[in-house]
Design an enzyme around this catalytic site. Structure first.
Site, short mmCIF file in Angstrom:
data_model
loop_
_atom_site.label_atom_id
_atom_site.label_comp_id
_atom_site.label_asym_id
_atom_site.label_seq_id
_atom_site.Cartn_x
_atom_site.Cartn_y
_atom_site.Cartn_z
N GLU A 133 -35.09 7.07 -31.86
CA GLU A 133 -36.18 6.15 -32.25
C GLU A 133 -37.47 6.56 -31.55
O GLU A 133 -38.56 6.45 -32.12
CB GLU A 133 -35.78 4.71 -31.92
CG GLU A 133 -34.69 4.21 -32.87
CD GLU A 133 -33.77 3.15 -32.30
OE1 GLU A 133 -34.10 2.53 -31.27
OE2 GLU A 133 -32.69 2.94 -32.90
N GLY B 247 -27.14 2.17 -35.96
CA GLY B 247 -27.50 0.88 -36.54
C GLY B 247 -27.18 0.77 -38.02
O GLY B 247 -27.64 -0.14 -38.69
N ASN C 33 -27.54 -0.23 -24.89
CA ASN C 33 -28.97 0.04 -25.10
C ASN C 33 -29.50 -1.15 -25.89
O ASN C 33 -29.26 -1.25 -27.09
CB ASN C 33 -29.11 1.35 -25.90
CG ASN C 33 -30.53 1.58 -26.39
OD1 ASN C 33 -31.47 0.95 -25.91
ND2 ASN C 33 -30.69 2.49 -27.34
N TRP C 34 -30.19 -2.03 -25.19
CA TRP C 34 -30.64 -3.27 -25.85
C TRP C 34 -31.81 -3.06 -26.78
O TRP C 34 -32.16 -3.94 -27.54
CB TRP C 34 -31.00 -4.30 -24.78
CG TRP C 34 -29.81 -5.02 -24.22
CD1 TRP C 34 -28.51 -4.91 -24.62
CD2 TRP C 34 -29.83 -6.00 -23.17
NE1 TRP C 34 -27.71 -5.75 -23.89
CE2 TRP C 34 -28.50 -6.43 -22.98
CE3 TRP C 34 -30.83 -6.54 -22.35
CZ2 TRP C 34 -28.15 -7.38 -22.03
CZ3 TRP C 34 -30.49 -7.48 -21.40
CH2 TRP C 34 -29.15 -7.91 -21.25
N LYS C 35 -32.49 -1.93 -26.68
CA LYS C 35 -33.67 -1.68 -27.52
C LYS C 35 -34.70 -2.81 -27.29
O LYS C 35 -34.79 -3.31 -26.18
CB LYS C 35 -33.28 -1.52 -29.00
CG LYS C 35 -32.13 -0.51 -29.15
CD LYS C 35 -31.87 -0.09 -30.56
CE LYS C 35 -30.74 0.93 -30.57
NZ LYS C 35 -30.47 1.47 -31.88
N SER D 179 -23.16 3.05 -33.97
CA SER D 179 -22.24 2.06 -34.52
C SER D 179 -20.89 1.99 -33.80
O SER D 179 -19.85 1.74 -34.42
CB SER D 179 -22.04 2.28 -36.03
OG SER D 179 -23.28 2.15 -36.70
N GLU E 251 -25.90 11.18 -30.50
CA GLU E 251 -26.09 10.07 -31.43
C GLU E 251 -26.61 10.59 -32.77
O GLU E 251 -27.82 10.76 -32.95
CB GLU E 251 -27.11 9.08 -30.86
CG GLU E 251 -26.69 8.47 -29.55
CD GLU E 251 -27.39 7.13 -29.32
OE1 GLU E 251 -26.67 6.15 -29.10
OE2 GLU E 251 -28.63 7.07 -29.38
N HIS F 212 -34.23 9.22 -27.03
CA HIS F 212 -33.57 8.46 -28.11
C HIS F 212 -34.25 8.81 -29.44
O HIS F 212 -35.47 9.00 -29.49
CB HIS F 212 -33.66 6.96 -27.82
CG HIS F 212 -32.76 6.17 -28.73
ND1 HIS F 212 -33.09 5.90 -30.03
CD2 HIS F 212 -31.52 5.66 -28.53
CE1 HIS F 212 -32.09 5.23 -30.59
NE2 HIS F 212 -31.12 5.07 -29.70
N GLY G 74 -25.74 0.11 -29.10
CA GLY G 74 -26.87 -0.77 -29.39
C GLY G 74 -26.38 -2.17 -29.77
O GLY G 74 -26.09 -3.01 -28.92
N GLY G 75 -26.23 -2.39 -31.07
CA GLY G 75 -25.91 -3.72 -31.60
C GLY G 75 -24.74 -4.41 -30.92
O GLY G 75 -24.83 -5.60 -30.58
#
Ligand code: PGA
Length: 251
Positions: free
Chosen positions: A97, A173, A9-11, A213, A167, A95, A234-235
């Site tokens: 966010e 993150g 998930n590149w956001k 994470s 999640e 998500h 993500g990261g």
């Protein structure tokens, strides 16, 4: 048998050129989709570049969001019908966010799930509790409530084809991963909720990811759990090397 699914998930990261560079760096090294399915979910503006560069490879393409209407006077939204026409397979919905910063409700998410299926794609449906909810011992109850509301009215076949991503918000993150046992416990509870809402065979088919994470150093332990069928990352999915290590967690 459920095919494991490792999804990035590149956001709000990367432009089309960086997208092409990433795909060119990973595409020859990805596992076979029947062994481990790999997906990159990218910002809408990067999807044409992602689709074009991933063509003919094992990489599946996902969007990070869409609207629940196909067309009309909805300034700024993304049409699920157009995503499908472009060749997108998955769409992330719900998500944390988006729930938090863009005020998406379970009702919106449920409408999006239906629109995604109506257009022949599959949702990656995110759920997860805050730290406050976990500390109040209400995490399972909270996540079950999300799942029930988000899946409302979907057919057994649609739910069998849904990917659910657990999640916990406190692990996204933050570098703070849930332990593999905590993740397994909730993924098991989600599968039981699906069994209660539908039946055992649907619960056996639905794929449940853990997200928060996940990185090359912890993916193997997380993926060793019975009810965890993948990761939403993500990261650690932004760099080709790291994404490849995640995709090859079995090696
Ligand atoms: P993270 O993000 O891997 O950077 O924690 C996961 C997600 O939000 O999907």
């Amino acid at each position: 048998m459920r095919t494991p699914i490792i999804a990035g998930n590149w956001k709000l990261n990367k432009n089309p050129q960086e997208t092409v560079e990433f795909v060119n760096a990973v595409k020859a090294e990805l596992p076979n989709s029947s062994d481990v399915e790999t997906v990159i979910c990218a910002p809408a503006v990067d999807l044409p570049a992602l689709l074009e560069s991933a063509k003919g490879s094992e990489l599946h393409v996902g969007a990070e969001n869409c609207y629940f209407e196909n067309e009309g006077a909805y300034t700024g939204e993304t049409s699920p019908m157009v995503l499908k026409d472009m060749g997108v397979d998955y769409v992330i919905i719900g998500h944390s966010e988006r729930r938090e910063y863009f005020h998406e409700t379970d009702e919106d998410i449920n409408k999006k799930a239906k629109a995604i299926f109506a257009n022949g794609m599959k949702p990656i449906l995110c759920c997860g509790e805050s730290l406050e909810t976990r500390e109040a011992n209400k995490a399972e109850e909270f996540v079950e409530g999300q799942i029930k509301a988000d899946l409302e009215g979907l057919t057994a076949e649609q739910v069998s084809n849904t990917v659910i991503a657990y999640e916990p918000i406190w692990a996204i993150g933050t570098g703070k991963t849930a332990t593999a046992d905590q993740a397994e416990e909730m993924c098991r509870a989600i599968r039981n909720t699906v069994a209660d809402l539908y039946d055992e065979s649907v619960a056996e088919k639905v794929r449940i990811q853990y997200g928060g994470s996940v990185k090359p150093a912890n993916v193997k332990e997380i993926m060793s759990k019975e009810d965890i069928d993948g990761g939403l990352i993500g990261g650690a999915a932004l760099q080709p090397d790291s994404f490849l290590q995640l995709a090859h967690y079995k090696d």
